[in-house]
Every structure is written in structure tokens, then in C-alpha cells.
Scaffold this motif. Structure first.
Motif, PDB file in Angstrom:
ATOM      1  N   LEU A   1       1.767  -8.233  65.701  1.00 26.92           N
ATOM      2  CA  LEU A   1       2.769  -7.321  65.158  1.00 26.92           C
ATOM      3  C   LEU A   1       2.419  -6.913  63.735  1.00 26.92           C
ATOM      4  O   LEU A   1       2.435  -5.727  63.395  1.00 26.92           O
ATOM      5  N   VAL A   2       2.068  -7.878  62.905  1.00 29.12           N
ATOM      6  CA  VAL A   2       1.712  -7.573  61.517  1.00 29.12           C
ATOM      7  C   VAL A   2       0.413  -6.779  61.455  1.00 29.12           C
ATOM      8  O   VAL A   2       0.290  -5.808  60.697  1.00 29.12           O
ATOM      9  N   LEU A   3      -0.570  -7.151  62.269  1.00 30.65           N
ATOM     10  CA  LEU A   3      -1.842  -6.424  62.289  1.00 30.65           C
ATOM     11  C   LEU A   3      -1.642  -4.993  62.783  1.00 30.65           C
ATOM     12  O   LEU A   3      -2.218  -4.051  62.228  1.00 30.65           O
ATOM     13  N   GLY A   4      -0.807  -4.808  63.792  1.00 29.48           N
ATOM     14  CA  GLY A   4      -0.533  -3.469  64.295  1.00 29.48           C
ATOM     15  C   GLY A   4       0.214  -2.615  63.286  1.00 29.48           C
ATOM     16  O   GLY A   4      -0.038  -1.415  63.165  1.00 29.48           O
ATOM     17  N   LEU A   5       1.158  -3.220  62.556  1.00 26.31           N
ATOM     18  CA  LEU A   5       1.868  -2.468  61.525  1.00 26.31           C
ATOM     19  C   LEU A   5       0.926  -2.043  60.402  1.00 26.31           C
ATOM     20  O   LEU A   5       1.041  -0.934  59.866  1.00 26.31           O
ATOM     21  N   ALA A   6      -0.013  -2.896  60.044  1.00 24.11           N
ATOM     22  CA  ALA A   6      -0.998  -2.519  59.035  1.00 24.11           C
ATOM     23  C   ALA A   6      -1.902  -1.406  59.561  1.00 24.11           C
ATOM     24  O   ALA A   6      -2.281  -0.499  58.814  1.00 24.11           O
ATOM     25  N   ALA A   7      -2.236  -1.448  60.843  1.00 26.64           N
ATOM     26  CA  ALA A   7      -3.069  -0.393  61.426  1.00 26.64           C
ATOM     27  C   ALA A   7      -2.329   0.936  61.477  1.00 26.64           C
ATOM     28  O   ALA A   7      -2.916   1.993  61.241  1.00 26.64           O
ATOM     29  N   VAL A   8      -1.042   0.909  61.766  1.00 23.97           N
ATOM     30  CA  VAL A   8      -0.255   2.145  61.790  1.00 23.97           C
ATOM     31  C   VAL A   8      -0.108   2.703  60.383  1.00 23.97           C
ATOM     32  O   VAL A   8      -0.246   3.909  60.163  1.00 23.97           O
ATOM     33  N   ALA A   9       0.156   1.844  59.407  1.00 21.26           N
ATOM     34  CA  ALA A   9       0.375   2.304  58.045  1.00 21.26           C
ATOM     35  C   ALA A   9      -0.892   2.825  57.396  1.00 21.26           C
ATOM     36  O   ALA A   9      -0.832   3.695  56.517  1.00 21.26           O
TER      37      ALA A   9
ATOM     38  N   SER B   1      -4.506   9.582  61.037  1.00 19.77           N
ATOM     39  CA  SER B   1      -4.494  10.417  62.234  1.00 19.77           C
ATOM     40  C   SER B   1      -3.251  10.128  63.075  1.00 19.77           C
ATOM     41  O   SER B   1      -2.954   8.976  63.367  1.00 19.77           O
ATOM     42  N   PRO B   2      -2.522  11.164  63.491  1.00 18.30           N
ATOM     43  CA  PRO B   2      -1.322  10.907  64.301  1.00 18.30           C
ATOM     44  C   PRO B   2      -1.632  10.401  65.701  1.00 18.30           C
ATOM     45  O   PRO B   2      -0.798   9.744  66.312  1.00 18.30           O
ATOM     46  N   TYR B   3      -2.829  10.689  66.221  1.00 14.94           N
ATOM     47  CA  TYR B   3      -3.189  10.190  67.552  1.00 14.94           C
ATOM     48  C   TYR B   3      -3.190   8.671  67.583  1.00 14.94           C
ATOM     49  O   TYR B   3      -2.552   8.046  68.419  1.00 14.94           O
ATOM     50  N   PHE B   4      -3.931   8.080  66.661  1.00 15.68           N
ATOM     51  CA  PHE B   4      -4.067   6.635  66.646  1.00 15.68           C
ATOM     52  C   PHE B   4      -2.805   5.954  66.131  1.00 15.68           C
ATOM     53  O   PHE B   4      -2.515   4.818  66.492  1.00 15.68           O
ATOM     54  N   ALA B   5      -2.047   6.646  65.264  1.00 21.09           N
ATOM     55  CA  ALA B   5      -0.806   6.053  64.773  1.00 21.09           C
ATOM     56  C   ALA B   5       0.213   5.918  65.901  1.00 21.09           C
ATOM     57  O   ALA B   5       0.906   4.906  65.992  1.00 21.09           O
ATOM     58  N   ALA B   6       0.311   6.918  66.772  1.00 18.09           N
ATOM     59  CA  ALA B   6       1.244   6.816  67.905  1.00 18.09           C
ATOM     60  C   ALA B   6       0.800   5.716  68.865  1.00 18.09           C
ATOM     61  O   ALA B   6       1.635   4.973  69.389  1.00 18.09           O
ATOM     62  N   LEU B   7      -0.491   5.585  69.091  1.00  9.87           N
ATOM     63  CA  LEU B   7      -1.004   4.513  69.936  1.00  9.87           C
ATOM     64  C   LEU B   7      -0.727   3.147  69.306  1.00  9.87           C
ATOM     65  O   LEU B   7      -0.335   2.198  69.989  1.00  9.87           O
ATOM     66  N   GLY B   8      -0.883   3.050  68.001  1.00  7.50           N
ATOM     67  CA  GLY B   8      -0.591   1.802  67.316  1.00  7.50           C
ATOM     68  C   GLY B   8       0.885   1.448  67.359  1.00  7.50           C
ATOM     69  O   GLY B   8       1.243   0.273  67.459  1.00  7.50           O
ATOM     70  N   LEU B   9       1.753   2.449  67.308  1.00  5.33           N
ATOM     71  CA  LEU B   9       3.184   2.179  67.409  1.00  5.33           C
ATOM     72  C   LEU B   9       3.554   1.623  68.769  1.00  5.33           C
ATOM     73  O   LEU B   9       4.424   0.759  68.887  1.00  5.33           O
TER      74      LEU B   9
ATOM     75  N   TYR C   1       4.512  15.652  70.190  1.00  7.12           N
ATOM     76  CA  TYR C   1       4.738  16.477  69.019  1.00  7.12           C
ATOM     77  C   TYR C   1       3.583  16.359  68.030  1.00  7.12           C
ATOM     78  O   TYR C   1       3.095  17.353  67.508  1.00  7.12           O
ATOM     79  N   SER C   2       3.107  15.141  67.768  1.00  9.19           N
ATOM     80  CA  SER C   2       2.030  14.956  66.801  1.00  9.19           C
ATOM     81  C   SER C   2       0.696  15.467  67.331  1.00  9.19           C
ATOM     82  O   SER C   2      -0.116  15.995  66.578  1.00  9.19           O
ATOM     83  N   ALA C   3       0.461  15.355  68.617  1.00 10.73           N
ATOM     84  CA  ALA C   3      -0.788  15.869  69.183  1.00 10.73           C
ATOM     85  C   ALA C   3      -0.803  17.391  69.160  1.00 10.73           C
ATOM     86  O   ALA C   3      -1.861  18.011  68.993  1.00 10.73           O
ATOM     87  N   ALA C   4       0.363  18.009  69.310  1.00  8.94           N
ATOM     88  CA  ALA C   4       0.407  19.466  69.274  1.00  8.94           C
ATOM     89  C   ALA C   4       0.249  20.000  67.857  1.00  8.94           C
ATOM     90  O   ALA C   4      -0.305  21.083  67.660  1.00  8.94           O
ATOM     91  N   LEU C   5       0.721  19.273  66.872  1.00  5.60           N
ATOM     92  CA  LEU C   5       0.644  19.750  65.498  1.00  5.60           C
ATOM     93  C   LEU C   5      -0.634  19.331  64.785  1.00  5.60           C
ATOM     94  O   LEU C   5      -0.934  19.864  63.722  1.00  5.60           O
ATOM     95  N   ALA C   6      -1.356  18.375  65.305  1.00  7.09           N
ATOM     96  CA  ALA C   6      -2.594  17.930  64.655  1.00  7.09           C
ATOM     97  C   ALA C   6      -3.690  18.942  64.924  1.00  7.09           C
ATOM     98  O   ALA C   6      -3.968  19.304  66.060  1.00  7.09           O
ATOM     99  N   ALA C   7      -4.292  19.407  63.856  1.00  8.16           N
ATOM    100  CA  ALA C   7      -5.337  20.413  63.984  1.00  8.16           C
ATOM    101  C   ALA C   7      -6.725  19.826  63.765  1.00  8.16           C
ATOM    102  O   ALA C   7      -7.669  20.552  63.500  1.00  8.16           O
ATOM    103  N   GLU C   8      -6.854  18.519  63.862  1.00  7.60           N
ATOM    104  CA  GLU C   8      -8.140  17.882  63.612  1.00  7.60           C
ATOM    105  C   GLU C   8      -8.963  17.816  64.898  1.00  7.60           C
ATOM    106  O   GLU C   8      -8.504  17.231  65.887  1.00  7.60           O
ATOM    107  N   PRO C   9     -10.156  18.395  64.910  1.00  8.26           N
ATOM    108  CA  PRO C   9     -10.983  18.241  66.112  1.00  8.26           C
ATOM    109  C   PRO C   9     -11.600  16.843  66.222  1.00  8.26           C
ATOM    110  O   PRO C   9     -11.813  16.336  67.306  1.00  8.26           O
ATOM    111  N   TYR C  10     -11.874  16.216  65.075  1.00 10.59           N
ATOM    112  CA  TYR C  10     -12.447  14.866  65.058  1.00 10.59           C
ATOM    113  C   TYR C  10     -11.607  13.991  64.129  1.00 10.59           C
ATOM    114  O   TYR C  10     -11.904  13.865  62.952  1.00 10.59           O
TER     115      TYR C  10
END
Length: 172
Positions: free
Chosen positions: A12-20, A24-32, A69-78
Motif C-alpha cells: 500500500l505504501v509502495l503503491g502510494l509512492a508510485a502513484v504520487a 503519466s496518467p496511464y500508470f497513475a490510474a493503474l497504480g491506484l 478520462y485521463s487516457a482521452a486527455l493525455a496527449a503523450e505518445p510515449y
């Protein structure tokens, strides 16, 4: 069981540090979603198995909306992942801060607080959350239906906002 609870709390603590630490919103949503799984594991260890299941399902529904929502608004190809050096540096800084706070407050912990609900099985008649299941479905059934309806409506609103460049409400 104490070791499993320790692993859930550490995840839980490691995942919260990874989200914070992740930009990138892709990986942040996966981390949540991973953090929600670890938190539900802590709830299961302390006797709230049904509450954990309901919380995880509702949280996954909310994360589906956030991820769409975050995947639609993220304009990062990489997008930057967890393996890139700036993200790892920030994550290590968060973990050093967590370890410093744990070292500061370590002396006040009581080891009996780590005992899970299953260790007192011979002293209880039924699980702690079984009585709440009947109450939630009898008295709180309307709130459950309303919550599911709000999540479905929010999903449709987000999908309509991000439908496409020519037809959606959000345009580049």
C-alpha cells in the motif's frame, strides 16, 4: 498472518509512492487500482471481507471512469513509466521520507495492533462484517442503487466528452 498484513501494508505504501511520483496518467490510474487492491487486502485481514469486495468493485468502477478520462486527455505518445530515472528518483525520495517518518514514530507502536481478526476466531460467533451485509441491503439498498446509477452516468458523460475529435465536446 502478521507477515501477510505487513506485506499488504508495505504494498500500500509502495503503491502510494508510485502513484504520487508518476507524471503519466496511464500508470497513475493503474497504480491506484493496485493501491485499492492492497487496501482491500488490509480490510480482509481485519475481518471486513464483504466490505472489501464492495469497496473494490465500486473503486474499480470509479477508476474505469478516471482511466477513460485521463487516457482521452493525455496527449503523450510515449509516457514516462515507473522505470525512468526521474520517476524512480522522486519515488525513492518519497520512500526515504516514509522511512524517516516511520523511524521517528517507531517507538510508540504496539505489536498487538497487528493481530488480524482471524486470530480471535475461537472467541467470536460470526465475522464482523456479516451483520452489516443484511443492514446494507435492507436499509441502504437505495443508496447502493443510486451509487451504481451515478457511476454509470458518469461513465457515459466521460465517454461522450471524449468520443472523438470531430464529434466530442473536447477538441484539440
Amino acid at each position: 498472518m502478521v507477515y501477510i498484513m505487513f506485506m499488504f501494508l508495505f504494498g500500500l505504501v509502495l503503491g502510494l509512492a508510485a502513484v504520487a511520483s508518476n507524471p503519466s496518467p496511464y500508470f497513475a490510474a493503474l497504480g491506484l487500482v493496485a493501491v485499492a487492491g492492497m487496501g482491500c487486502g488490509v480490510l480482509v485481514g481485519h475481518g471486513g471481507s464483504f466490505l472489501s469486495l464492495v469497496l473494490f468493485l465500486i473503486y474499480l468502477g470509479g477508476m474505469l471512469v478516471v482511466f477513460a478520462y485521463s487516457a482521452a486527455l493525455a496527449a503523450e505518445p510515449y509516457p514516462e513509466g515507473w522505470g525512468s530515472w526521474p520517476v524512480l528518483g522522486v519515488m525513492m525520495a518519497y520512500m526515504v521520507g516514509v522511512c524517516a517518518a516511520a523511524g521517528l514514530f517507531w517507538g510508540g507502536w504496539y505489536e498487538g495492533a497487528w493481530v488480524s481478526a482471524d486470530e480471535f476466531a475461537e472467541f467470536s460467533v460470526f465475522r464482523g462484517d456479516i451483520g452489516g451485509v443484511a443492514l446494507m441491503y435492507s436499509v441502504g439498498g437505495g443508496v447502493l442503487v443510486m451509487g451504481a446509477w451515478v457511476l454509470l452516468l458518469t461513465l457515459f458523460v466521460v465517454l461522450e466528452l471524449t468520443r472523438g475529435l470531430s464529434r466530442g465536446a473536447l477538441r484539440a
